[in-house]
Write an enzyme that holds these catalytic residues in place. Sequence first.
Site, PDB file in Angstrom:
ATOM      1  N   ASN A 165     -11.133   2.026   6.665  1.00  0.00           N
ATOM      2  CA  ASN A 165     -10.357   0.910   7.137  1.00  0.00           C
ATOM      3  C   ASN A 165      -9.409   1.230   8.204  1.00  0.00           C
ATOM      4  OD1 ASN A 165      -7.629   1.471   5.986  1.00  0.00           O
ATOM      5  ND2 ASN A 165      -8.654   1.883   4.351  1.00  0.00           N
TER       6      ASN A 165
ATOM      7  N   ASP B 202     -11.325   1.652  -2.306  1.00  0.00           N
ATOM      8  CA  ASP B 202     -11.477   1.389  -3.538  1.00  0.00           C
ATOM      9  C   ASP B 202     -12.582   1.885  -4.141  1.00  0.00           C
ATOM     10  OD1 ASP B 202      -8.793  -0.091  -4.108  1.00  0.00           O
ATOM     11  OD2 ASP B 202      -9.804  -1.860  -3.333  1.00  0.00           O
TER      12      ASP B 202
ATOM     13  N   LYS C  49     -27.889  14.027   7.866  1.00  0.00           N
ATOM     14  CA  LYS C  49     -27.764  12.606   8.419  1.00  0.00           C
ATOM     15  C   LYS C  49     -28.739  11.997   8.049  1.00  0.00           C
ATOM     16  CE  LYS C  49     -27.824  10.471  12.873  1.00  0.00           C
ATOM     17  NZ  LYS C  49     -27.971  10.515  14.205  1.00  0.00           N
TER      18      LYS C  49
ATOM     19  N   PHE D 205       2.341  -1.072  -2.132  1.00  0.00           N
ATOM     20  CA  PHE D 205       1.974  -2.030  -1.332  1.00  0.00           C
ATOM     21  C   PHE D 205       1.064  -3.078  -1.448  1.00  0.00           C
ATOM     22  CE2 PHE D 205       4.495  -1.107   2.783  1.00  0.00           C
ATOM     23  CZ  PHE D 205       5.149  -0.034   2.462  1.00  0.00           C
TER      24      PHE D 205
ATOM     25  N   LYS E  68      -0.194  -7.143  -9.091  1.00  0.00           N
ATOM     26  CA  LYS E  68      -0.393  -5.497  -8.903  1.00  0.00           C
ATOM     27  C   LYS E  68       1.028  -4.872  -9.250  1.00  0.00           C
ATOM     28  CE  LYS E  68      -3.569  -5.928  -4.978  1.00  0.00           C
ATOM     29  NZ  LYS E  68      -3.739  -5.779  -3.566  1.00  0.00           N
TER      30      LYS E  68
ATOM     31  N   LYS F  33       0.302  -2.327 -12.258  1.00  0.00           N
ATOM     32  CA  LYS F  33       0.439  -1.031 -11.717  1.00  0.00           C
ATOM     33  C   LYS F  33       1.924  -0.385 -12.425  1.00  0.00           C
ATOM     34  CE  LYS F  33      -2.620  -1.443  -7.983  1.00  0.00           C
ATOM     35  NZ  LYS F  33      -3.217  -0.843  -7.063  1.00  0.00           N
TER      36      LYS F  33
HETATM   37  N1  CTP Z   1      -3.930   2.242  -4.336  1.00  0.00           N
HETATM   38  C1  CTP Z   1      -4.137   3.373  -4.931  1.00  0.00           C
HETATM   39  N2  CTP Z   1      -5.186   3.794  -5.179  1.00  0.00           N
HETATM   40  C2  CTP Z   1      -6.536   2.986  -5.038  1.00  0.00           C
HETATM   41  C3  CTP Z   1      -6.086   1.526  -4.336  1.00  0.00           C
HETATM   42  C4  CTP Z   1      -4.931   1.243  -4.113  1.00  0.00           C
HETATM   43  O1  CTP Z   1      -3.014   4.068  -5.015  1.00  0.00           O
HETATM   44  N3  CTP Z   1      -7.741   3.237  -5.301  1.00  0.00           N
HETATM   45  C5  CTP Z   1      -2.456   1.640  -3.874  1.00  0.00           C
HETATM   46  C6  CTP Z   1      -2.181   1.392  -2.479  1.00  0.00           C
HETATM   47  O2  CTP Z   1      -1.774   2.734  -1.823  1.00  0.00           O
HETATM   48  C7  CTP Z   1      -1.255   0.447  -2.638  1.00  0.00           C
HETATM   49  C8  CTP Z   1      -1.590  -0.555  -3.644  1.00  0.00           C
HETATM   50  O3  CTP Z   1      -2.381   0.391  -4.559  1.00  0.00           O
HETATM   51  O4  CTP Z   1       0.016   0.879  -2.760  1.00  0.00           O
HETATM   52  C9  CTP Z   1      -2.180  -1.788  -3.589  1.00  0.00           C
HETATM   53  O5  CTP Z   1      -3.676  -1.460  -2.869  1.00  0.00           O
HETATM   54  P1  CTP Z   1      -4.381  -2.647  -2.406  1.00  0.00           P
HETATM   55  O6  CTP Z   1      -5.675  -1.985  -1.564  1.00  0.00           O
HETATM   56  O7  CTP Z   1      -3.704  -3.718  -1.839  1.00  0.00           O
HETATM   57  O8  CTP Z   1      -4.779  -3.284  -3.733  1.00  0.00           O
HETATM   58  P2  CTP Z   1      -5.855  -2.882  -4.813  1.00  0.00           P
HETATM   59  O9  CTP Z   1      -5.011  -2.404  -6.187  1.00  0.00           O
HETATM   60  O10 CTP Z   1      -6.860  -1.836  -4.152  1.00  0.00           O
HETATM   61  O11 CTP Z   1      -6.648  -4.273  -5.166  1.00  0.00           O
HETATM   62  P3  CTP Z   1      -7.310  -4.985  -4.192  1.00  0.00           P
HETATM   63  O12 CTP Z   1      -8.184  -4.156  -3.308  1.00  0.00           O
HETATM   64  O13 CTP Z   1      -8.190  -5.827  -5.136  1.00  0.00           O
HETATM   65  O14 CTP Z   1      -6.571  -5.944  -3.313  1.00  0.00           O
END
Ligand code: CTP
Length: 397
Positions: A210, A279, A289, A325, A339, A343
Amino acid sequence: MKILKDKNIVLGVSGGIAAYKAPKLLRILQNAGASVRVVMTKNACDFISPLTFEALCGDKVLIDLFDGSYKSAIGHIDLAKDCDVAVIAPATANVIGKLANGIADDALTTFMLAVKGRKIVCPAMNDAMYANVAIRRNIMRLEADDYIIMEPSEGALACKTEGKGRLADCDKIADGICEALTKKDLTWKKVLVTAGPTREFIDPVRFISNPSSGKMGYAIAAAAKKRGGNVVLVSGPTHLEPPEGVKFIRVLSAKQMADNVFMNAQDADIIIKAAAVSDFRAEETFEHKVKKGKADKISLSFCKNTDILKEIGLNKKKGQIVIGFAAETEDLEKNALKKLKEKNLDVIVGNIVGKPGSGFEVDTNKAVLFFKDGKKEELPVMEKGELADLILSKSRA
Ligand code: CTP
């Protein structure tokens, strides 16, 4: 840099070739809102004219202890009275030696003895001189006397050699001044921060990721370090320089991030997860490759990565503060609160990506803080450094 606003800084300039860089430092400090006055040694006047500094700060430079034309008969004492920080840049071997031994035989060294605020010394000299045992001893003595030493950098020196002796970069010195002025409210606290994106490789040349730049997490790590924290920064790939003095762990994948976070979380007092963690990862990865062959389309299957923050939150130790975040494109409050709860966080920093001045890659952010007690604080657009400080302050309130 906000902390420099309305601060009284005295810039001491001694006689080395790097004296020509001192006006740049003066401008940086002035632009940040500090009031800067200058003290020079007589030798410094051979390298740069006092007129340069007088034109820039609109005030007479103190050079001679017994200068009847100076605005005060005891200029060195008056300058020291309201001085928040005294910074000598460049500091020669001679000035360092005098300060380390309490010698006061000119305006600059006499002034330094009278300063009650923070004192910073920025050495600049030939590399062999800087390595000399007498200088090492004097520097150690200054450190023991609560001076802050801004180490010179390595590179080409005026004496046509290469080595460690160049005056530290002016922005770095300004940063050091900010750090000296910052309240050390995180001393003895371990602060674990994550930043940047993760990369989930499919084959040796392809990955999913990303656009996170890591700027927010690095700003938090830098702010926590300035406040005296023992900072560990676990970062995915970014183009940023890690802040000085933090323990830096570079990772690529979410799995590597998780391993390093879990290892460091046990004894952390504050955990801030600013990383944009992937995720999902490819269920199957290829050693070589993947060739396009004759296929018109392909499909890949992904499996879920561990939610690092959730694991940390649900296994929170007593007294630990956990901050997450939530970068959203819609329904910020609803998603962030979900969240926060799921969490088990103390605070979640929510922001809408894609809005002007907010989100990935930019230097500013517009955030809303949601607290576990139901409070909410909407913040204006601000520099990520400023937001970092605010997050650290609010999370401890
Ligand atoms: N985070 C994490 N580990 C993951 C995914 C997210 O520690 N595998 C943490 C990120 O660092 C951030 C928070 O969770 O502090 C929220 O991440 P975000 O990407 O906004 O949300 P998700 O929990 O992944 O949910 P979604 O993608 O469905 O919005």
